[in-house]
Scaffold this motif. Structure first.
Motif, PDB file in Angstrom:
ATOM      1  N   THR A  45      73.893  39.739  55.869  1.00 13.16           N
ATOM      2  CA  THR A  45      75.381  41.016  55.808  1.00 13.16           C
ATOM      3  C   THR A  45      76.139  41.182  56.420  1.00 13.16           C
ATOM      4  O   THR A  45      75.914  41.054  57.779  1.00 13.16           O
ATOM      5  N   VAL A  67      81.117  47.555  53.475  1.00 14.70           N
ATOM      6  CA  VAL A  67      79.429  46.891  53.784  1.00 14.70           C
ATOM      7  C   VAL A  67      79.552  45.867  52.901  1.00 14.70           C
ATOM      8  O   VAL A  67      80.269  45.915  51.270  1.00 14.70           O
ATOM      9  N   TYR A 112      77.597  41.341  50.930  1.00 17.22           N
ATOM     10  CA  TYR A 112      77.400  40.292  51.629  1.00 17.22           C
ATOM     11  C   TYR A 112      77.225  39.418  50.848  1.00 17.22           C
ATOM     12  O   TYR A 112      78.190  39.231  50.270  1.00 17.22           O
ATOM     13  N   TRP A 116      81.912  36.118  49.902  1.00 18.54           N
ATOM     14  CA  TRP A 116      81.156  38.326  50.394  1.00 18.54           C
ATOM     15  C   TRP A 116      81.866  38.832  48.986  1.00 18.54           C
ATOM     16  O   TRP A 116      82.479  38.868  48.732  1.00 18.54           O
ATOM     17  N   LEU A 170      74.404  44.198  46.514  1.00 24.48           N
ATOM     18  CA  LEU A 170      73.533  43.801  46.747  1.00 24.48           C
ATOM     19  C   LEU A 170      72.588  42.610  45.804  1.00 24.48           C
ATOM     20  O   LEU A 170      72.263  42.042  46.167  1.00 24.48           O
ATOM     21  N   ALA A 203      74.105  39.244  45.676  1.00 23.96           N
ATOM     22  CA  ALA A 203      73.566  38.177  47.374  1.00 23.96           C
ATOM     23  C   ALA A 203      72.771  37.305  46.898  1.00 23.96           C
ATOM     24  O   ALA A 203      72.030  36.998  46.600  1.00 23.96           O
ATOM     25  N   THR A 211      66.257  47.029  50.323  1.00 24.99           N
ATOM     26  CA  THR A 211      66.506  46.089  51.503  1.00 24.99           C
ATOM     27  C   THR A 211      65.045  47.466  51.972  1.00 24.99           C
ATOM     28  O   THR A 211      64.546  48.833  51.348  1.00 24.99           O
ATOM     29  N   GLU A 218      70.059  50.531  56.067  1.00 24.77           N
ATOM     30  CA  GLU A 218      69.970  49.292  55.020  1.00 24.77           C
ATOM     31  C   GLU A 218      70.564  49.369  53.515  1.00 24.77           C
ATOM     32  O   GLU A 218      71.100  49.633  52.858  1.00 24.77           O
ATOM     33  N   ARG A 221      73.435  51.529  53.668  1.00 17.76           N
ATOM     34  CA  ARG A 221      74.750  50.718  53.533  1.00 17.76           C
ATOM     35  C   ARG A 221      75.190  50.227  52.250  1.00 17.76           C
ATOM     36  O   ARG A 221      75.972  50.139  51.512  1.00 17.76           O
ATOM     37  N   ALA A 222      73.389  50.173  51.598  1.00 15.83           N
ATOM     38  CA  ALA A 222      73.595  49.533  50.485  1.00 15.83           C
ATOM     39  C   ALA A 222      74.407  50.294  49.719  1.00 15.83           C
ATOM     40  O   ALA A 222      74.980  49.970  48.591  1.00 15.83           O
TER      41      ALA A 222
END
Length: 101
Positions: free
Chosen positions: A5, A14, A16, A23, A27, A30, A71, A76, A79-80
């Motif tokens: 990430t 943000v 992944y 990218w 998530l 990913a 996560t 995280e 962030r996700a």
């Protein structure tokens, strides 16, 4: 298990690593690596040179029975999933004498 990430340089979003130099912000899409996968270091080094994504790191994740990737760390998760405050909408000056920041 780990995913790579970072933050997109232009937007700060943000992102992944999806694989093959792609990218994205989801998530669940990913690419997942084994904890000791040697290619993680190679991907981190290559991405650092391109200056598209900054603050790169490989973060630990878990895959649950329903195949959702989550996560392990609170940072995280925020962030996700985005901010932890509710969606209150915009406060306007006409509604109060001040606007809380």
């Amino acid at each position: 298990m780990k995913v790579i990430t970072g933050n997109e340089l232009l937007s700060g979003a943000v992102v992944y690593f999806y694989g093959e130099d792609r990218w994205g912000m989801d998530l669940q899409q990913a690419q997942i690596f084994d904890d000791k996968a040697p290619e993680v270091d190679e991907i981190l080094a290559a991405a650092t040179k391109k200056d598209k994504v900054v603050s790169l790191e490989a973060i630990p994740v878990e895959k649950h029975d329903n195949q959702l990737v989550q996560t392990n760390r609170l940072r995280e998760q925020i962030r996700a999933n985005g901010p932890t405050v509710g969606t209150y909408g915009r406060q306007h000056l006409s509604e109060a004498d001040y606007v809380s920041l």
